[in-house]
Design a protein around this motif. Structure first.
Motif, short mmCIF file in Angstrom:
data_model
loop_
_atom_site.label_atom_id
_atom_site.label_comp_id
_atom_site.label_asym_id
_atom_site.label_seq_id
_atom_site.Cartn_x
_atom_site.Cartn_y
_atom_site.Cartn_z
N UNK A 147 0.83 -1.21 0.00
CA UNK A 147 0.00 0.00 0.00
C UNK A 147 0.86 1.26 0.00
N UNK A 148 1.95 1.26 0.74
CA UNK A 148 2.84 2.42 0.75
C UNK A 148 3.47 2.62 -0.62
N UNK A 149 3.84 1.53 -1.26
CA UNK A 149 4.36 1.63 -2.63
C UNK A 149 3.33 2.27 -3.55
N UNK A 150 2.09 1.81 -3.46
CA UNK A 150 1.03 2.35 -4.31
C UNK A 150 0.77 3.82 -4.00
N UNK A 151 0.69 4.15 -2.71
CA UNK A 151 0.41 5.53 -2.32
C UNK A 151 1.54 6.47 -2.74
N UNK A 152 2.77 6.01 -2.59
CA UNK A 152 3.90 6.84 -2.98
C UNK A 152 3.93 7.11 -4.47
N UNK A 153 3.64 6.11 -5.25
CA UNK A 153 3.59 6.28 -6.70
C UNK A 153 2.45 7.21 -7.10
N UNK A 154 1.27 6.98 -6.53
CA UNK A 154 0.10 7.77 -6.90
C UNK A 154 0.28 9.24 -6.53
N UNK A 155 1.03 9.51 -5.48
CA UNK A 155 1.22 10.88 -5.05
C UNK A 155 2.38 11.59 -5.70
N UNK A 156 3.15 10.89 -6.53
CA UNK A 156 4.37 11.46 -7.09
C UNK A 156 4.16 12.14 -8.44
N UNK A 157 3.08 11.83 -9.13
CA UNK A 157 2.87 12.36 -10.47
C UNK A 157 1.88 13.51 -10.44
N UNK A 158 2.24 14.59 -11.10
CA UNK A 158 1.32 15.72 -11.20
C UNK A 158 0.15 15.35 -12.12
N UNK A 159 -0.97 15.99 -11.89
CA UNK A 159 -2.15 15.73 -12.71
C UNK A 159 -2.03 16.45 -14.05
#
Length: 283
Positions: free
Chosen positions: A91-103
């Protein structure tokens, strides 16, 4: 149909990759440590606690109705005790990836991440059903398999929007439209990104080849990503009105040897956790 856009050159692509935002250090270490047990619960709790956003998402999941045990979890170490080390790593891997890219305007990030999370859960369930030892790695590969789409949408927004229009107009697969307009597809770009982030060769190959794994490869991580992607699309987890199930390599599906009961277990595993994980990670 023709397009005035020029294909993305190799130099432009490499520059776009260099300009991608860096991943949180804890995410890079988690992915690097997959398959090894050196990263223990105490060390993981310390690292997550240093990143407020990741800590908040971890606690949100631990306190969700799916995992919650009737009392409020207030510390990351306690959340690891509730969720388990493997779940927290994923989950931390997923959250970190999802939060790293600008929209990027015009790109549906919600649909993208819902499909990615769904594919990750399907890959994890499939690996478990096949009694593999790499369910964590399968989750990560499922999560990352379409990261090339995200990079193209962020770094080459006008060109990628044209590729999306081409796909709709021609009613074809995403990769076909990308190659027609951009001269490269998201699987190839995803493989380059995984190499740029120094991920293990098995992860790089799974991302690069998830739409066209070698038919004779057997049940590799690439095959798991290929099958999980199709299952997630078939379940319609992303909520995309244009959802289409990609073609499976028949020999790889046959190699899974899943009977009806096994298929239902994989579906149930993914669907049971899906909304809870999406809520924790994406909101």
């Amino acid at each position: 149909m023709s397009t005035a856009l020029q294909p993305i050159t190799h130099d432009e692509l490499l520059k776009g990759l260099r300009d991608l935002p860096p991943l949180p250090s804890v995410v890079l270490e988690l992915i690097e440590s997959l398959g090894r047990e050196e990263l223990g619960a105490t060390q993981l709790a310390t690292q997550i606690s240093q990143d407020q956003a990741l800590a908040a998402k971890t606690l949100r999941l631990a306190n969700s109705s799916f995992y919650g045990r009737g009392r409020q979890v207030g510390a990351v170490a306690e959340a690891i005790g509730v969720l388990g080390l493997r779940t927290v790593r994923s989950v931390v891997t997923a959250a970190g990836l999802a939060g790293s890219f600008r929209r990027s305007p015009g790109f549906d990030h919600e649909v993208f991440w819902r499909h990615s999370i769904g594919s990750a859960l399907c890959a994890q369930a499939l690996a478990g059903e096949l009694r593999r030892e790499d369910a964590d790695l399968a989750f990560t590969v499922g999560l990352l398999h379409d990261v090339g789409q995200l990079a193209l949408a962020c770094s080459f927004a006008p060109a990628y929007a044209e590729a999306q229009r081409w796909r709709r107009d021609q009613d074809c697969a995403a990769g076909e439209a990308e190659r027609a307009v951009l001269g490269v597809d998201h699987a190839e770009v995803g493989g380059l990104i995984a190499s740029h982030w120094n991920f293990a060769p098995a992860i790089v190959a799974a991302i690069r080849e998830h739409h066209a794994p070698p038919a004779a490869a057997g049940l590799t991580l690439t095959s798991i990503a290929h099958v999980a992607d199709a299952i997630a699309h078939a379940l319609g987890l992303a909520g995309d009105a244009d959802e289409a199930v990609p073609t499976l390599v028949p020999s790889l599906w046959a190699a899974c040897g899943l009977d009806d009961a096994a298929c239902m277990r994989v579906f149930a595993h993914a669907e049971a956790q899906f909304e809870t994980v999406c809520e924790a990670i994406l909101h």
